[in-house]
Design an enzyme around this catalytic site. Sequence first.
Site, PDB file in Angstrom:
ATOM      1  N   HIS A 156      36.759   3.909 -50.182  1.00  0.00           N
ATOM      2  CA  HIS A 156      35.342   3.780 -49.782  1.00  0.00           C
ATOM      3  C   HIS A 156      35.182   2.846 -48.577  1.00  0.00           C
ATOM      4  O   HIS A 156      34.141   2.212 -48.413  1.00  0.00           O
ATOM      5  CB  HIS A 156      34.459   3.278 -50.932  1.00  0.00           C
ATOM      6  CG  HIS A 156      34.684   3.995 -52.224  1.00  0.00           C
ATOM      7  ND1 HIS A 156      33.970   5.118 -52.596  1.00  0.00           N
ATOM      8  CD2 HIS A 156      35.575   3.774 -53.222  1.00  0.00           C
ATOM      9  CE1 HIS A 156      34.397   5.545 -53.778  1.00  0.00           C
ATOM     10  NE2 HIS A 156      35.385   4.748 -54.177  1.00  0.00           N
ATOM     11  N   SER A 277      34.512   0.114 -19.256  1.00  0.00           N
ATOM     12  CA  SER A 277      33.123   0.531 -19.112  1.00  0.00           C
ATOM     13  C   SER A 277      32.712   0.280 -17.671  1.00  0.00           C
ATOM     14  O   SER A 277      33.198  -0.649 -17.033  1.00  0.00           O
ATOM     15  CB  SER A 277      32.259  -0.292 -20.060  1.00  0.00           C
ATOM     16  OG  SER A 277      30.941  -0.360 -19.574  1.00  0.00           O
ATOM     17  N   LYS A 283      34.922  -4.419 -21.978  1.00  0.00           N
ATOM     18  CA  LYS A 283      35.198  -3.268 -22.851  1.00  0.00           C
ATOM     19  C   LYS A 283      36.570  -2.631 -22.651  1.00  0.00           C
ATOM     20  O   LYS A 283      37.089  -2.571 -21.549  1.00  0.00           O
ATOM     21  CB  LYS A 283      34.131  -2.187 -22.626  1.00  0.00           C
ATOM     22  CG  LYS A 283      32.755  -2.630 -23.053  1.00  0.00           C
ATOM     23  CD  LYS A 283      32.453  -2.261 -24.470  1.00  0.00           C
ATOM     24  CE  LYS A 283      32.023  -0.826 -24.509  1.00  0.00           C
ATOM     25  NZ  LYS A 283      31.641  -0.431 -25.842  1.00  0.00           N
ATOM     26  N   GLU A 290      38.833   9.107 -29.309  1.00  0.00           N
ATOM     27  CA  GLU A 290      37.487   9.658 -29.537  1.00  0.00           C
ATOM     28  C   GLU A 290      37.427  11.125 -29.116  1.00  0.00           C
ATOM     29  O   GLU A 290      36.811  11.960 -29.785  1.00  0.00           O
ATOM     30  CB  GLU A 290      36.444   8.853 -28.760  1.00  0.00           C
ATOM     31  CG  GLU A 290      36.214   7.468 -29.352  1.00  0.00           C
ATOM     32  CD  GLU A 290      35.378   6.573 -28.435  1.00  0.00           C
ATOM     33  OE1 GLU A 290      34.429   7.080 -27.808  1.00  0.00           O
ATOM     34  OE2 GLU A 290      35.688   5.372 -28.344  1.00  0.00           O
TER      35      GLU A 290
END
Length: 462
Positions: A156, A277, A283, A290
């Site tokens: 979980h 970024s 970043k 992704e």
Amino acid sequence: MEKMWAGRTAGNTSAMADDFNSSIHIDSCMYREDIRGSMAHSAMLAEVGILTGDEADAIIAALEEILGDIESGALEINMNAEDIHMFVESVLTERIGDLGKKLHTARSRNDQVAVDMRLYMRGKCEEIKALLIDLIDAIVSVAAEHKYDIMPGYTHLQRAQPIVFAHHLLAYAEMFTRDLSRLLDAKARMNYSPLGACALAGTTYPISREMTAKALGFSGFCQNSIDAVSDRDFCAELLSVFSIIMMHLSRFSEEVILWSSWEFSYVELDDAYTTGSSIMPQKKNSDMAELVRGKCGRVYGDLMGTLTMLKGLPLAYNKDMQEDKESLFDATETVERCLEIFAPMIRTMKVRSENMYRAAQKGFINATDLADYLTKKGMPFRSAYKVTGAIVSECIGKGIVLDDMSLEDYRSHSELFENDLYEEISLKSCVAKRISEGATGYRSVEKQINSFTEYLKEQKGN
Ligand code: ARG
């Protein structure tokens, strides 16, 4: 361009219809397989006496030349042709005249396209096999370096029990091993020759389907000519295999993305597989992972598109089936590119074992072991579970972890507690005590790594 199929109709379709009807933009990649199939077909025609030996030799030599010219760039595939089959045949006829027109004896584009697809996908299966093996190899080699690195195992997405990082990684190796086995199963089922089924009913010529099947490396030929040209099960099956590979890659991606976040900081991806970024200088984004996660949806779409295209189609060939290639080839390329980038991304990632260990120290992931401690001293597991629950809640109240509670406090919960409890619930011994087969215990993990090493050696060998 005069249509080779101009017969009942004059074949003067509108330019728009020609364009709509054409599949050359997607099937031109099968030129090798198309030519190879035609060579085997001509050789067989000569063998059974439908062509003379000289005729077949001339056709085969010309086909060989066409293949060489396409490979070298001397012959450019004409994107105005209807499909790759028509293109190759028209060049052949251009080059050797009327003899070229004999090639299509005892054959139809319906069995021809089915042969080409199976041959083409057989090659792709081999490429994907190599990529899967490389990915499994990458996972196993990272795992081998982190056999003793403790991290929290989750259920979980809550910290559950201590495990070693190698064990977690090897779970993915298992998945990709099954994927490879599924891929090879699908390939074996697909590896039957539809050639000689012709349009659907077979042919009046005394052909040998066995001969062409053998020459093209098939295990045999499809038994029913109608099925041979109607069947696109192999497309749906391969797409299912690809979908499952992508599903596994997307789960792995999701974890890599989470682990790369500041919140986890379990791994740091190599700069080669991350982006920055344009506005936030701090970043480091896991774009490749992704994208792989995102592309999973695209492959599912290809599977659903194919299943839906096939649903309700009457036998035998229908033009709807031309759409099979668009989905299948898109999914094939997507899977290949995702596997290709994933292996080096995993191989080069930095593992922050110290952060994993720190996370494992919090979250009471040794609570099961505390309950087991009581059980081993004679308390029934359900009661031990209750007592441990009460202890955890007391610790949370005090802002401490299980390892910090005094023996006196422990004994207020149960007289069974003794000084040896601290060793029993230390993370190291929690892992070491997991001795069941396939568990996270050191010996089990070692065994898993060894068996993967064997497996990889075997797979690379054949
Ligand atoms: N381009 C077609 C396809 O991909 C080849 C088969 C054409 N057959 C036919 N009867 N029109 O499906």
